[in-house]
Design an enzyme around this catalytic site. Structure first.
Site, PDB file in Angstrom:
ATOM      1  N   GLY A 248       0.789  -1.223   0.000  1.00 15.06           N
ATOM      2  CA  GLY A 248       0.000   0.000   0.000  1.00 15.06           C
ATOM      3  C   GLY A 248       0.819   1.268   0.000  1.00 15.06           C
ATOM      4  N   GLU A 290       4.613  -6.370   0.788  1.00 10.52           N
ATOM      5  CA  GLU A 290       4.034  -6.714  -0.506  1.00 10.52           C
ATOM      6  C   GLU A 290       3.844  -5.477  -1.395  1.00 10.52           C
ATOM      7  OE1 GLU A 290       1.282 -10.230   1.549  1.00 10.52           O
ATOM      8  OE2 GLU A 290       0.414  -8.298   0.977  1.00 10.52           O
ATOM      9  N   PRO A 291       4.909  -4.853  -1.840  1.00 17.20           N
ATOM     10  CA  PRO A 291       4.746  -3.711  -2.744  1.00 17.20           C
ATOM     11  C   PRO A 291       4.255  -4.152  -4.119  1.00 17.20           C
ATOM     12  CG  PRO A 291       7.059  -4.281  -2.543  1.00 17.20           C
ATOM     13  CD  PRO A 291       6.316  -5.145  -1.561  1.00 17.20           C
ATOM     14  N   ARG A 293       1.986  -1.476  -6.507  1.00 19.32           N
ATOM     15  CA  ARG A 293       1.967  -0.166  -7.144  1.00 19.32           C
ATOM     16  C   ARG A 293       3.318   0.552  -7.015  1.00 19.32           C
ATOM     17  NH1 ARG A 293      -2.741   3.138  -6.997  1.00 19.32           N
ATOM     18  NH2 ARG A 293      -3.427   1.799  -5.277  1.00 19.32           N
ATOM     19  N   ARG A 330      -9.327   3.487 -13.744  1.00 18.55           N
ATOM     20  CA  ARG A 330      -9.182   4.077 -12.417  1.00 18.55           C
ATOM     21  C   ARG A 330      -9.819   5.460 -12.277  1.00 18.55           C
ATOM     22  NH1 ARG A 330      -4.902   5.362 -10.335  1.00 18.55           N
ATOM     23  NH2 ARG A 330      -5.382   4.806  -8.177  1.00 18.55           N
ATOM     24  N   CYS A 361     -18.169   4.805 -24.975  1.00 20.94           N
ATOM     25  CA  CYS A 361     -19.495   5.417 -25.033  1.00 20.94           C
ATOM     26  C   CYS A 361     -20.059   5.561 -23.619  1.00 20.94           C
ATOM     27  CB  CYS A 361     -20.414   4.578 -25.914  1.00 20.94           C
ATOM     28  SG  CYS A 361     -21.942   5.411 -26.340  1.00 20.94           S
ATOM     29  N   GLU A 362     -19.383   6.359 -22.820  1.00 22.46           N
ATOM     30  CA  GLU A 362     -19.762   6.643 -21.441  1.00 22.46           C
ATOM     31  C   GLU A 362     -19.370   8.074 -21.121  1.00 22.46           C
ATOM     32  OE1 GLU A 362     -21.292   4.866 -19.108  1.00 22.46           O
ATOM     33  OE2 GLU A 362     -21.440   2.990 -20.228  1.00 22.46           O
TER      34      GLU A 362
END
Length: 442
Positions: A248, A290-291, A293, A330, A361-362
């Site tokens: 994290g 636990e990296p 990102r 994201r 198409c959003e």
């Protein structure tokens, strides 16, 4: 303009990464295109490992492969001596195909299937992180039937809230993950696991959230967990071999973000664990982190080609690119923010502020709402920074858009590590209506 790793502007006035011109990359591989700075990934991995080594602490640095899993990426993690976290049979299968040492694989997840647990045992992975009583009972039953032992960690929720987006909080008391440390669930799980001759309990695991910029949450988690371990040691003699404090660790997406150096996260975590252990009769456990990102996030960029534009008088100007929420969900999912430049002329003076729209198409398919840019138009190349984590891994085929290619760059060489999907790939598993087989058809 904030550049990461080996990125710089070359003598042609183009953004260059890993010694490779990004404009040339788009000409060869097309757009959208994910590009990874391999040297920066190596630097991040070595930074985490080096800090533990300098502190003299036995440790495992496990790459959280959910951030970006591919055969080449797993092989790169193995080159750097990392361990590996997987959360599905698919991620485990990728690791197996990458010839990753199975004894360094840790299997996470809150709903592992019977088939997934058998697969983990078949490949003799290093550790299964048990998430709930249902899984604990199921795993004990499977191991008993197979007459096979397995090493486990028990995932606990220490009741610590990380100051981050609500959707990615995982360490608070009300969570779908783990055994609650406060209400007695964790102690009950530990006692149940210790009774089994098939389960070897290595220790505890926790993960308090993602994109965290302070060490406070990690330190509080360590205090709470070791406090419980101290009680359990006195009551039932349990001595953990491993304390896994998860990942994290935050990265810089925009100038609003101010992450700590990797070394500071590790140093402060280790120091707090040492302080807490010294106040007990416990022996110092091996520390795992636990990296995900923080290893690959800022090492990745996505290159797009600018297409249409739309001016809304006195409101804003939209520039559309040839990707969007199909390759980076994201912003739509988390309201995530990014920085970007024109890769083909990053040093040109800023002339306007535009909104970068995706092609799906959003209405919510917006990559960046307010981006200062030179006057840009059709054919320009937009480089969006820090898309290395949860870009490709969360990509999708919405609107039947093929997933982009992925390229690794290092020392002036570009390697295609994931091919661009084709239209044939999109329909590969489709069946024509007359071919479809119903339940009542032989």
């Amino acid at each position: 303009m904030h550049l990461f790793g080996t990125s710089h502007v070359n003598d042609r006035g183009h953004l260059q990464i890993g010694g490779v011109d990004t404009v040339e990359l788009t000409e060869k591989y097309g757009t959208p295109l994910y590009v990874y700075d391999v040297e920066l990934i190596r630097e991040r991995a070595r930074g985490f490992k080096r800090t533990f080594e300098e502190l003299g602490i036995p440790a495992q640095v496990a790459y959280a492969s959910k951030a970006f899993s591919s055969i080449a990426m797993i092989q790169l993690a193995e080159q750097e001596g990392l361990s590996l976290d997987v959360v599905s049979a698919g991620e485990l299968y990728t690791a197996i195909k990458a010839n990753f040492p199975t004894e360094r694989i840790h299997f996470h997840g809150n709903n592992k299937s019977v088939e997934e647990l058998h697969m983990a045992l078949d490949y003799q992975i290093g550790c299964i992180v048990v998430d709930n009583f249902s899984e604990l009972t199921l795993l004990e039953e499977i191991c008993s039937n197979r007459e096979e032992k397995v090493r486990i960690l028990l995932r606990v929720t220490p009741g610590i809230e990380a100051h981050t987006h609500d959707y990615i909080l995982t360490g608070q008391e009300d969570s779908k993950f783990g055994f609650d440390l406060i209400n007695g669930q964790a102690e009950g799980a530990l006692k149940q696991a210790l009774k089994s001759k098939w389960l070897e309990v290595l220790g505890l695991h926790c993960h308090i959230g993602s994109q965290i910029f302070q060490t406070t949450g990690f330190l509080l988690a360590a205090q709470k967990i070791i406090g419980k371990l101290r009680e359990w040691h006195k009551a039932i003699g349990f001595q953990p071999k491993v304390l896994n404090l998860g990942g994290g660790f935050g990265i810089r997406y925009t100038e609003e973000d101010d992450p700590l150096p990797a070394s500071q996260y590790v140093e402060e975590i280790v120091r707090e664990v040492q302080i807490q252990i010294a106040q007990s009769d416990l022996e110092m456990p091996e520390i795992w982190i636990e990296p995900g990102r923080s290893l690959v996030g800022d090492a990745g960029i996505t290159l797009y080609k600018v297409g249409s534009e739309k001016e809304v008088p006195d409101v804003r100007k939209y520039l559309a690119v040839d990707g969007g929420m199909s390759d980076n969900i994201r912003p739509a999912l988390y309201e995530a923010k990014y920085d970007a430049v024109l890769a083909n002329r990053p040093l040109d003076p800023v002339e306007e502020t535009v909104a970068i729209a995706g092609k799906c198409c959003e209405s919510g398919d917006m990559l960046i709402w307010d981006l200062p840019l030179p006057k840009a138009g059709r054919g320009d190349i937009l480089a969006v920074f820090c898309t290395g984590a949860y870009g490709y891994s969360m990509s999708n085929n919405y609107n039947r858009i093929p997933r982009p290619a992925v390229v690794f760059v290092e020392n002036g060489e570009a390697r295609l590590v994931i091919r661009r999907e084709t239209f044939d790939d999109l329909i590969r598993h489709d069946l024509a209506f007359h071919e479809a087989v119903g339940l009542n058809k032989e």
